[in-house]
Design an enzyme around this catalytic site. Structure first.
Site, PDB file in Angstrom:
ATOM      1  N   ASP A  40     -27.807 -16.325 -10.897  1.00  0.00           N
ATOM      2  CA  ASP A  40     -26.766 -16.202  -9.862  1.00  0.00           C
ATOM      3  C   ASP A  40     -26.114 -17.560  -9.621  1.00  0.00           C
ATOM      4  O   ASP A  40     -25.936 -17.984  -8.479  1.00  0.00           O
ATOM      5  CB  ASP A  40     -27.348 -15.639  -8.566  1.00  0.00           C
ATOM      6  CG  ASP A  40     -26.249 -15.172  -7.600  1.00  0.00           C
ATOM      7  OD1 ASP A  40     -25.152 -14.822  -8.085  1.00  0.00           O
ATOM      8  OD2 ASP A  40     -26.489 -15.162  -6.386  1.00  0.00           O
ATOM      9  N   GLY A  82     -26.451 -20.080   7.600  1.00  0.00           N
ATOM     10  CA  GLY A  82     -25.977 -19.140   6.597  1.00  0.00           C
ATOM     11  C   GLY A  82     -26.826 -17.890   6.528  1.00  0.00           C
ATOM     12  O   GLY A  82     -27.940 -17.831   7.051  1.00  0.00           O
TER      13      GLY A  82
END
Length: 490
Positions: A144, A34
């Site tokens: 987040d 990722g």
């Protein structure tokens, strides 16, 4: 307002860029898994244990405040539903944050198009809310929270990851910085108002729960401006399959006024979340035991110096020794039973004795002297490892009481005393710590090694396998070795 998807961009470099010796000496890069706004995330294998770990690679050119804030948060937190930090490696070019690997993938990929069954969503959301509540008790804001920053482990349990936007806060502190992902951002941040931090995380929890139960986000629009308007004027619509209690909880969380919004602790107390469940465990989770004798024994087997390991753990350095300790401890807690090594170079890291699957793990110590070192190990220059049939020996370290060197009491060990102690991983012994005379110290240890070797020969030939504590007589005493019999499974 900062957004991970728009303000920052990092050119993906791929796993081939992680070739710095400080990293490859301990980890083998497997693949890229990722990319974030600031760096890449790779899958790697810990060479000493064979465990797979996730490594976040950040460039040194990044803001030090962002990097240090993330590392500080991960070092501070210890919760079963927060990703565990193993090691931090800093070089001139990059910073490697080595952490637990969520092998089950992200929650975003786990949620089906029509939403999850309510029972499963309740179980997972309880874990998410518990972790966020714990973070707030530790005065840390995530800022987040979203399904892509939540992963699942091999047993299907939750881990919150990516503390790149996290900060430490004080109760009642007013914040002026706005960051996160717009779809999960609270109205007060959209309006760019001065705000308190915990209600912002709570709003994100409400959006996540809605997503888990329906399969889509509650606020959707073709443009950013339209999305912001819907967040500021929420009109929630639920599929028929969502229960009334779940709807009520989501509406209490997704309240525009942050003063009326449920906190993470209040969310945990909601009737829907506790329906059919036992009482939630305490959020004040103690830090992991850093003096587990089983784990310390295995580290000793791997060649880690006991005193250096003790310093690393007591000071929470998150270096190579502490990483090995935490990885082994997690493997044991997950029922691994023993280390399953990955690819090893036998000339660098010899394999431990193998056992049958029906037998429990046998954790061994290397012998403290050269007398029983296998011939092939001597020829290749490897460190000595004892066979499975050799009894374990716990060596005692010198007690500072001149003039005669004496061994420490059986109630003390290297991990109990703050005083430096000689390494037992090498075949030689360092200078006498009590008298300052290396020659006399070597002679004293030579007698100790001879007596231990004699005891081992008698024990291996005449008695069953046992492990015990040995009291070795000092020069001038006539005190035979004493063994406390405790059977070690083979």
């Amino acid at each position: 307002m900062h957004s991970k998807s728009s303000e920052f961009s990092v050119v993906p470099q791929g796993p081939g860029s992680c070739q710095e010796k400080a990293f490859t000496d301990h980890y083998q890069v497997l693949k890229d898994i990722g990319h974030g706004a600031y760096g890449q995330v790779i899958l790697a294998r810990h060479l000493h244990t064979g465990a797979e770990v996730a490594v976040k690679v950040l460039p040194r050119s990044m803001s030090e405040n962002l990097v240090h804030s993330e590392i500080l948060a991960m070092k501070t937190l210890n919760h079963p539903n927060v990703i565990q930090l193993f090691q931090v490696i800093e070089t001139h070019k990059q910073i490697y944050i080595v952490m637990e690997y969520g092998v089950g993938g992200s929650l975003f990929d786990f949620i089906p198009p029509g939403g999850m069954r309510e029972e499963e969503a309740r179980r997972l959301f309880r874990q998410i809310a518990s972790a966020v509540c714990y973070c707030h008790k530790m005065h840390i804001l995530h800022r987040d929270l979203k399904p892509k920053n939540i992963v699942l482990d091999a047993r299907g349990n939750i881990r919150i990851v990516d503390f790149g936007f996290s900060i430490m806060f004080k109760p009642g502190q007013k914040l002026t910085e706005f960051c996160g992902t717009l779809d999960y951002l609270a109205p007060e941040c959209v309006r760019e108002e001065v705000h308190e931090g915990p209600p912002v995380d709570s709003w994100s929890l409400g959006v996540i729960l809605y997503f888990m139960l329906t399969g889509h986000r509650p606020f959707r629009a073709a443009s950013m401006k339209g999305l912001m308007w819907k967040i500021l004027h929420p009109k929630l619509k639920f599929p028929w399959r969502v229960s009334a209690k779940a709807k009520r909880l989501i509406k209490k969380i997704l309240t525009v006024d942050p003063r009326a919004r449920l906190s993470a602790e209040e969310i945990l107390a909601d009737p829907w979340l506790n329906q059919g469940e036992e009482k939630l465990p305490s959020h004040d989770v103690p830090f992991p035991n850093l003096s587990d004798p089983t784990v310390l024994t295995m580290l000793f087997d791997m060649g880690y110096d006991p005193y250096s390991t003790w310093v690393s753990l007591s000071q929470r350095k998150f270096d190579g020794a502490m990483a090995s300790y935490l990885i082994i401890q997690r493997q044991i807690s997950q029922g691994a039973g023993c280390i399953k090594p990955g690819r090893r170079d036998p000339s660098i890291f010899p394999a431990l004795p193998q056992r049958r699957a029906s037998k429990p793990a046998l954790h061994t110590f290397p012998l403290p002297c050269e007398h029983h070192q296998p011939q092939e190990a001597k020829e290749s220059g490897q460190k000595s490892f004892r066979r499975a049939s050799w009894p374990a020996i716990r060596l005692r370290f010198l007690h500072e009481k001149p003039p005669t060197p004496r061994l420490a009491s059986q109630h003390h060990s290297v991990f109990d005393s703050p005083e430096p102690c000689p390494s037992t991983t090498d075949s030689h012994v360092s200078q006498d710590a009590t008298t300052g005379h290396p020659q006399g110290h070597r002679k004293g240890w030579k007698r100790v090694r001879q007596r231990i070797a004699a005891c081992l020969r008698r024990l291996c030939c005449c008695t069953p396998l046992c492990v015990g504590e040995i009291e070795v007589a000092t020069p001038g005493e006539q005190k035979p070795a004493r063994f406390t019999n405790r059977v070690v499974p083979t």
